[in-house]
Scaffold this active site. Structure first.
Site, PDB file in Angstrom:
ATOM      1  N   CYS A   1      35.234  13.578  31.485  1.00  0.00           N
ATOM      2  CA  CYS A   1      33.770  13.438  31.560  1.00  0.00           C
ATOM      3  C   CYS A   1      33.398  11.952  31.588  1.00  0.00           C
ATOM      4  O   CYS A   1      33.757  11.187  30.686  1.00  0.00           O
ATOM      5  CB  CYS A   1      33.128  14.123  30.359  1.00  0.00           C
ATOM      6  SG  CYS A   1      31.342  13.910  30.301  1.00  0.00           S
TER       7      CYS A   1
ATOM      8  N   LYS B   1       0.874  -1.175   0.000  1.00  0.00           N
ATOM      9  CA  LYS B   1       0.000   0.000   0.000  1.00  0.00           C
ATOM     10  C   LYS B   1       0.908   1.220   0.000  1.00  0.00           C
ATOM     11  O   LYS B   1       1.527   1.562   1.002  1.00  0.00           O
ATOM     12  CB  LYS B   1      -0.916   0.001   1.220  1.00  0.00           C
ATOM     13  CG  LYS B   1      -1.918   1.146   1.158  1.00  0.00           C
ATOM     14  CD  LYS B   1      -3.012   0.979   2.204  1.00  0.00           C
ATOM     15  CE  LYS B   1      -4.107   2.010   1.996  1.00  0.00           C
ATOM     16  NZ  LYS B   1      -3.662   3.387   2.217  1.00  0.00           N
TER      17      LYS B   1
ATOM     18  N   TYR C   1       3.385   4.463  -9.554  1.00  0.00           N
ATOM     19  CA  TYR C   1       3.089   3.061  -9.852  1.00  0.00           C
ATOM     20  C   TYR C   1       1.593   2.944 -10.143  1.00  0.00           C
ATOM     21  O   TYR C   1       0.772   3.485  -9.394  1.00  0.00           O
ATOM     22  CB  TYR C   1       3.398   2.143  -8.665  1.00  0.00           C
ATOM     23  CG  TYR C   1       4.862   1.819  -8.472  1.00  0.00           C
ATOM     24  CD1 TYR C   1       5.723   1.651  -9.555  1.00  0.00           C
ATOM     25  CD2 TYR C   1       5.386   1.660  -7.177  1.00  0.00           C
ATOM     26  CE1 TYR C   1       7.064   1.345  -9.365  1.00  0.00           C
ATOM     27  CE2 TYR C   1       6.724   1.352  -6.978  1.00  0.00           C
ATOM     28  CZ  TYR C   1       7.554   1.200  -8.075  1.00  0.00           C
ATOM     29  OH  TYR C   1       8.869   0.890  -7.886  1.00  0.00           O
TER      30      TYR C   1
HETATM   31  S1  IVH Z   1      -6.580   0.099  -4.891  1.00  0.00           S
HETATM   32  C1  IVH Z   1     -11.039   0.253  -4.869  1.00  0.00           C
HETATM   33  N1  IVH Z   1      -4.024  -0.417  -4.538  1.00  0.00           N
HETATM   34  O1  IVH Z   1      -5.037   3.462  -0.838  1.00  0.00           O
HETATM   35  C2  IVH Z   1      -9.592   0.151  -4.706  1.00  0.00           C
HETATM   36  N2  IVH Z   1      -4.926   1.519  -3.518  1.00  0.00           N
HETATM   37  O2  IVH Z   1      -8.057   3.842   0.454  1.00  0.00           O
HETATM   38  C3  IVH Z   1      -8.915   1.445  -4.796  1.00  0.00           C
HETATM   39  N3  IVH Z   1      -3.303   2.849  -2.286  1.00  0.00           N
HETATM   40  O3  IVH Z   1      -6.641   6.190  -2.191  1.00  0.00           O
HETATM   41  C4  IVH Z   1      -7.516   1.503  -4.467  1.00  0.00           C
HETATM   42  N4  IVH Z   1      -1.557   1.568  -2.709  1.00  0.00           N
HETATM   43  O4  IVH Z   1      -4.211   6.029  -2.687  1.00  0.00           O
HETATM   44  C5  IVH Z   1      -5.043   0.414  -4.267  1.00  0.00           C
HETATM   45  N5  IVH Z   1      -1.772  -0.987  -4.339  1.00  0.00           N
HETATM   46  C6  IVH Z   1      -2.790  -0.160  -4.074  1.00  0.00           C
HETATM   47  C7  IVH Z   1      -2.614   1.004  -3.297  1.00  0.00           C
HETATM   48  C8  IVH Z   1      -3.722   1.816  -3.027  1.00  0.00           C
HETATM   49  C9  IVH Z   1      -1.975   2.680  -2.107  1.00  0.00           C
HETATM   50  C10 IVH Z   1      -4.086   3.956  -1.719  1.00  0.00           C
HETATM   51  C11 IVH Z   1      -4.809   4.763  -2.728  1.00  0.00           C
HETATM   52  C12 IVH Z   1      -6.223   4.873  -2.241  1.00  0.00           C
HETATM   53  C13 IVH Z   1      -6.161   4.301  -0.874  1.00  0.00           C
HETATM   54  C14 IVH Z   1      -7.365   3.438  -0.621  1.00  0.00           C
END
Ligand code: IVH
Length: 740
Positions: free
Chosen positions: A483, A128, A272
């Protein structure tokens, strides 16, 4: 009842005000005031309150919207397909016995299995990324519009800024190569992925055109600031007196929301992709599964996260979570958890959505690395070379699963920059193995009558003056080895594994040896006898009020003391480079100690070298040369060296090796990441045998970097500096062609 309601109303008003303010500071000003964990807690409190008293809910409550309203300055973009968010799951490190710490993830997988009527479904598992979600629209293969997520329905048009992000393709590449390789791999799924189908109807909804990309394509993903770029940017801001970024995510968000794209272009942003759509049909897909669609995107020129993988069932997901958790610090980009997504699109469609989040995906978050707490005192800690480091004593707080009570404030300039005062509420950050640090003050919570902090004029340990030299960040206690704190640190460093390597002589025993007067200097270590250790231990136990049962008694104590005496004896057989490092000359680390040992061959030659002669040594600059000459000019240091010699500390002397020979002579090489066919030490030995100097950090002087598996920030830095990068194959080929 009315009374209770009154309180609840007030609570709700207060919570909303706090959340609105936090939202505004975060999204509009890009200057967050409270840590995310605290924001989440306030939001949960408000949600609970509104659930208990539904009539208190207002249409403008922060619980009613996801994300933020767009800031002014950018045109609005309505997302044809809403940008959803993910439900969060946490693992509970403090789960009581009998409660599965990972139950939230297992519950999610169970719901997926029940919804699909299958077991062990396949998930695309992905880091994430800690950045900013964006949407990119391509028409006939050309990038035409880029937008932030905003509130999920309406975002901001940041096309001009996104054009400056080099990882985002402005025009799609022909995906031929990747498709061919998919076709060669031949699975039915991959073959299907070449058609554009509606998952809902199962019918082809769009046909591939000659260029093999759809007329209208929406790619979603994360814009982020890689760690190395973030650090380099902040270092520059600090040098130039600018404002450093709070964290990489705010760096990414702030950079994208610049009204002048030139500013965005100057920021180190990366991207990415993690999603793809065919607007306006939310159910149309370019492949039969998410992972295959990502492969197609790669073929069209989009970067996707190299750590993405496929996992089966809850166990597979959890194993991935743990693996990424251990890699986290080494990854070149920031992440705050992992995401599990049901891989098959038909299964995603079957599961559908609840409110604003899909049922087919979840974010499994790491424990928060930032928390708010209160500074109860600011002390200073004296290091080995006298450096006086201000340390915040904190009201204990759990950060990333560990209780934190102290956090470094680095130096007086940093305290002034942050304006941290005793009594302040601050945000503390603890990431990986890094020492917890105070990242910022929460100004709204400053109590009245606080005073700015000042570095004390005298050392709290020995009373000597604390002074700060022109151009140095650190203030230092001038007491030297008078010290006790400096003495303790010097002895600790001397005995440490990479220095004289006295096995078993840890910090606690060193403190006791100093406290009870058995050791005053490093040379005293070699005078210690079995009886000294036993007597020291007895006195320490008495002081601590240990009862005879807990005292190391009889045989055990003797064995312990014998081991220590033997370890001290064994350490006498040393090498010049270890000994030089162990002396703790300011700025002389392991690599420099090794270079000096090679260059001079003997300690005498080094001690007699002038500052000018020292600067002839590669990597030794004028400041370091001055530190070295001052160190050896000091009588007590020369006396300590003589005493160590007399006690029997020795090493083989060798002829000076001024100029390394071999094909890599004069080249500085950095190894980073894991190599699969040889260990780092082996690679280092081989490179050194060919004349290279192997260094631990990348700088402008680095000739090339060998980057292995999961190479991290060093690789980023090398790329940022435009330094040549070798992969393992190239290294092996080079070593092979220069083997004797
Ligand atoms: S999928 C419906 N994949 O997480 C699915 N999100 O709350 C939508 N994010 O705003 C997102 N890495 O900014 C997805 N590999 C990933 C992600 C990712 C970061 C963030 C994204 C989104 C938040 C979801």
């Amino acid at each position: 009842m009315t009374q209770q309601k009154g309180t609840a109303t007030q609570q709700a008003v207060a919570l909303r005000a706090a959340l609105d303010d936090a939202n505004y500071r975060y999204y509009v000003l890009d200057d967050p005031s409270i840590p995310d964990a605290e924001y989440d807690r306030l939001m949960r409190e408000l949600e609970a309150l509104e659930a208990a008293h539904p009539d208190l809910t207002t249409p403008d409550s922060p619980t009613r919207r996801v994300g933020a309203r767009p800031a002014s300055g950018f045109a609005e973009v309505r997302h044809a397909i809403p940008m959803l968010s993910l439900t969060n799951a946490f693992s509970d490190a403090d789960a009581p016995a009998g409660v599965d710490p990972d139950h939230e993830v297992r519950d999610f997988v169970r719901r997926v299995e029940q919804g699909l009527g299958t077991t062990d479904p396949e998930f695309s598992v992905e880091p994430k990324l800690d950045g900013l979600a964006i949407s990119l629209i391509y028409r006939d293969g050309v990038f035409v519009q880029g937008a932030t997520r905003g509130d999920g329905t309406t975002g901001e048009d940041v096309t001009a800024n996104l054009r400056t992000v080099k990882a985002i393709p402005l025009r799609l590449r022909s995906g031929k190569n990747e498709h061919d390789s998919l076709r060669l791999r031949g699975g039915k799924n991959e073959h299907d992925s070449l058609r554009l189908r509606s998952a809902q109807t199962g019918k082809d909804s769009l046909k591939l055109r000659d260029e093999d990309w759809p007329r209208e394509l929406e790619v979603r993903g994360e814009v982020f600031m890689p760690k190395a770029g973030f650090e380099a940017y902040n270092a520059r801001m600090l040098r130039e007196g600018g404002k450093p970024l709070a964290n990489p995510r705010n760096g990414a968000a702030g950079s994208l929301r610049q009204l002048d794209p030139h500013v965005t272009a100057s920021r180190p942003l990366a991207f990415y992709a993690y999603g793809v759509y065919l607007p306006p049909d939310p159910d149309a897909v370019i492949a039969d599964r998410h992972s295959a669609a990502m492969a197609m995107l790669r073929g069209w020129g989009f970067p996707t996260c190299p750590q993405n993988a496929i996992a089966r069932g809850a166990d597979g997901c959890l194993a991935y979570f743990r693996k990424i958790g251990t890699l986290r610090d080494k990854l070149p980009y920031g992440i705050d958890g992992v995401v599990y997504k049901v891989d098959r699109y038909d299964q995603q469609l079957e599961l559908g959505f609840v409110a604003r989040a899909p049922r087919w995906a979840i974010a499994h978050k790491f424990p928060a690395e930032e928390q708010a707490t209160v500074v109860e005192a600011i002390d200073i800690q004296i290091g080995r070379t006298g450096a006086a480091t201000p340390v915040a004593r904190l009201k204990p707080v759990q950060v990333a699963g560990v209780t934190v009570t102290n956090a470094t404030l680095h130096n007086a300039d940093q305290v002034a920059r942050l304006d941290v005062r005793v009594g302040d509420s601050v945000i503390v950050r603890r990431a990986g193995d890094v020492i917890p640090e105070v990242v910022r003050v929460i100004p709204e919570r400053r109590p009245p009558h606080t005073r700015p902090w000042k570095m004390p004029a005298h050392c709290p340990v020995c009373g000597s003056a604390i002074e700060r030299e022109e151009g140095e960040a650190a203030a230092r206690c001038t007491g030297g080895l008078v010290c006790a704190a400096q003495r303790r640190e010097a002895i600790r460093h001397f005995a440490s594994r990479r220095a004289m390597d006295i096995d078993g002589l840890g910090e606690r025993y060193i403190e006791d040896l100093i406290e009870f007067g058995y050791v005053h200097s490093i040379a005293d270590l070699y005078k210690l006898t079995l009886e000294d250790f036993l007597a020291m231990k007895r006195r320490a136990d008495e002081r601590d009020g240990s009862t005879p049962e807990t005292v190391k008694s009889g045989k055990i104590a003797t064995k312990w003391a014998e081991n220590l005496v033997a370890a001290i004896d064994a350490s006498k057989d040393s090498s010049l480079e270890r000994f030089l490092f162990a002396l703790g000359i300011p700025d002389v680390g392991e690599a420099t100690a090794k270079t000096l040992a090679r260059h001079f061959g003997s300690l005498d030659a080094l001690m007699q070298a002038s500052a000018n002669e020292l600067t002839e040594v590669p990597d030794v600059g004028q400041i370091m040369a001055a530190h070295i000459t001052v160190f050896f000019a000091e009588k007590r240091n020369r006396d300590a060296i003589a005493a160590l010699h007399k006690a029997g500390v020795h090493w083989p002397e060798s002829a000076p090796q001024r100029q390394a020979e071999g094909p890599l002579a004069g080249q500085t090489v950095v190894l980073t990441g894991g190599l699969s066919s040889l260990s780092r030490d082996e690679a280092k030995d081989k490179l050194e045998a060919l004349g290279a100097k192997v260094s631990g950090s990348v700088s402008k002087k680095t000739s090339f970097v060998v980057a292995g598996e999961a190479a991290g920030s060093k690789l980023d830095k090398a790329q940022a500096l435009g330094i040549e990068i070798w992969d393992e194959q190239r290294l092996l080929a080079f070593l092979g062609s220069h083997a004797d």
